[in-house]
Design a protein around this motif. Structure first.
Motif, PDB file in Angstrom:
ATOM      1  N   HIS A   1       0.869  -1.167   0.000  1.00 46.07           N
ATOM      2  CA  HIS A   1       0.000   0.000   0.000  1.00 46.07           C
ATOM      3  C   HIS A   1       0.910   1.223   0.000  1.00 46.07           C
ATOM      4  O   HIS A   1       2.131   1.087   0.086  1.00 46.07           O
TER       5      HIS A   1
ATOM      6  N   MET B   1      -9.790   2.829   0.634  1.00 50.68           N
ATOM      7  CA  MET B   1      -8.794   2.706   1.710  1.00 50.68           C
ATOM      8  C   MET B   1      -8.385   4.110   2.143  1.00 50.68           C
ATOM      9  O   MET B   1      -7.298   4.588   1.847  1.00 50.68           O
TER      10      MET B   1
ATOM     11  N   CYS C   1      -4.646   5.801   0.077  1.00 45.87           N
ATOM     12  CA  CYS C   1      -3.720   4.760  -0.327  1.00 45.87           C
ATOM     13  C   CYS C   1      -3.436   5.021  -1.803  1.00 45.87           C
ATOM     14  O   CYS C   1      -4.357   5.141  -2.593  1.00 45.87           O
TER      15      CYS C   1
ATOM     16  N   HIS D   1      -9.264  -0.693  -2.895  1.00 44.22           N
ATOM     17  CA  HIS D   1      -8.206   0.333  -2.914  1.00 44.22           C
ATOM     18  C   HIS D   1      -8.748   1.758  -2.786  1.00 44.22           C
ATOM     19  O   HIS D   1      -8.256   2.553  -1.988  1.00 44.22           O
TER      20      HIS D   1
ATOM     21  N   GLU E   1      -1.343   3.140  -3.812  1.00 46.49           N
ATOM     22  CA  GLU E   1      -0.772   1.994  -4.530  1.00 46.49           C
ATOM     23  C   GLU E   1      -1.931   1.035  -4.726  1.00 46.49           C
ATOM     24  O   GLU E   1      -2.540   0.604  -3.739  1.00 46.49           O
ATOM     25  N   TYR E   2      -2.236   0.700  -5.987  1.00 45.22           N
ATOM     26  CA  TYR E   2      -3.404  -0.149  -6.225  1.00 45.22           C
ATOM     27  C   TYR E   2      -3.252  -1.472  -5.475  1.00 45.22           C
ATOM     28  O   TYR E   2      -2.259  -2.179  -5.642  1.00 45.22           O
ATOM     29  N   CYS E   3      -4.245  -1.789  -4.620  1.00 43.76           N
ATOM     30  CA  CYS E   3      -4.084  -2.938  -3.739  1.00 43.76           C
ATOM     31  C   CYS E   3      -5.305  -3.840  -3.745  1.00 43.76           C
ATOM     32  O   CYS E   3      -5.540  -4.590  -2.820  1.00 43.76           O
TER      33      CYS E   3
HETATM   34 CU1  CUA Z   1      -4.103  -0.015  -0.070  1.00 42.33          CU
HETATM   35 CU2  CUA Z   1      -4.395   0.815  -2.285  1.00 42.33          CU
END
Ligand code: CUA
Length: 314
Positions: free
Chosen positions: A139, A185, A174, A182, A176-178
């Motif tokens: 993340h 987040m 966040c 996402h 960063e693609y998670c």
């Molecule tokens: Cu955690 Cu995007």
């Protein structure tokens, strides 16, 4: 004018760098595209046989277009390096907060022991060191107003720090693609006065001798159970907590489960194991966030919600 409000000590330096790079880029873009356009028109092909006049090299021009950009990039390097070092060297005496990212929320362990989900609370005008890690995938912790961003990586710590200069509430993203959640987040960083911070710590501090039911009620709010689970019987993202203890619930797979201590424990630590009919399997695990005593407390709290008011009077 292009950037959000700057609310940390480092923000003005980051912004200065941004604007210098931005305006230098504009000036050079105009020079380059203007030059291309001028030359294309001035030296366009004028007939079947047209030769350009032979040109000698111009030493002054060559020296100028080598030396001037070199000086500009060296200035940018020096400024960038100075700010980069400032961002990465945590001042002595900084308050340390442990930040944990996981699908799909942020949790914060404050130095007093107070722990919160989705909300970072810090005093204004005090350096705060963030010790960041992830429980699952990568993340990235980002507060635009503070101009700080740092990856949260599983199996290691990353560090960033900031000092807020204005009280208020700032968004945490966040970046960063998670996975599916996402974009949700999110979190808030609440910057408060030292006095308000001390009060918050006191409120969120959990005394060892607090009765389990009371602790459970506190955790229900502070761990954000209440964002998905109501206590008034209405269904939300998750099933209500009211009156479920000691009863059967229908499951998504067609079976049913009896709500007892072990069912609640399993639902907290391994939420995907038994999905209640009509709900999506979206709950994250709270393993590592809720300790055994916390789980005991939530079980005790759910028991109180199972009682009807008449029973309470006996
Ligand atoms: Cu955690 Cu995007």
């Amino acid at each position: 004018m292009l950037l959000p409000q700057g609310a940390s000590t480092i923000a003005s330096e980051v912004d200065a760098l941004f604007y210098i790079v931005y305006y230098v880029s504009i000036v050079f873009s105009i020079m380059i595209f203007g030059g291309v356009t001028y030359l294309a028109i001035e030296y366009r092909r004028r007939g079947r046989i047209s030769l350009t006049t032979s040109l000698d090299s111009n030493h002054k021009l060559e020296v100028a277009w080598t030396v001037i950009p070199t000086i500009i990039v060296l200035i940018l390097f020096a400024m960038g390096f100075r700010t980069y070092m400032k961002m990465n060297i945590v001042p002595a005496g900084a308050m340390e907060v442990k930040v944990t990212g996981q699908m799909w929320f942020w949790s914060f362990d404050h130095p007093s022991g107070a722990n919160s989900v989705g909300e970072l609370v810090v005093p204004v005008n005090k350096p705060v060191k963030l010790l960041i890690s992830s429980r699952d995938v990568i993340h990235s912790f980002y507060i635009p107003e503070f101009r700080i961003k740092m990856d949260a990586v599983p199996n290691r710590y990353t560090i960033i720090w900031f000092e807020a200069i204005d009280t208020g509430s700032y968004n945490i993203f966040c970046t960063e693609y998670c996975g599916t959640g996402h974009s949700t987040m999110l979190g808030k960083c609440r910057v408060v006065t030292q006095k308000q911070y001390d009060e918050w710590v006191e409120l969120n501090d959990i005394p060892e001798d607090m009765p389990l039911e009371e602790l459970g009620e506190k955790l229900y709010k502070s761990r954000a159970c209440n964002t998905c689970h109501s206590i008034d019987g209405s269904a939300s993202t998750g099933p209500t907590f009211k009156g479920i203890f000691g009863h059967d619930v229908a499951l998504e797979d067609g079976g049913s489960a009896f709500v007892d201590e072990n069912y609640i424990r399993e639902s907290i630590l391994n939420p995907q194991a038994k999905i209640v009919a009509g709900f999506q399997p979206v709950m994250p695990t709270f393993e590592g966030i809720l300790k055994d005593r916390h789980i005991d407390a939530i079980v005790a709290y759910l028991k109180t919600l199972a009682k009807s008011p008449e029973e309470d009077t006996h």
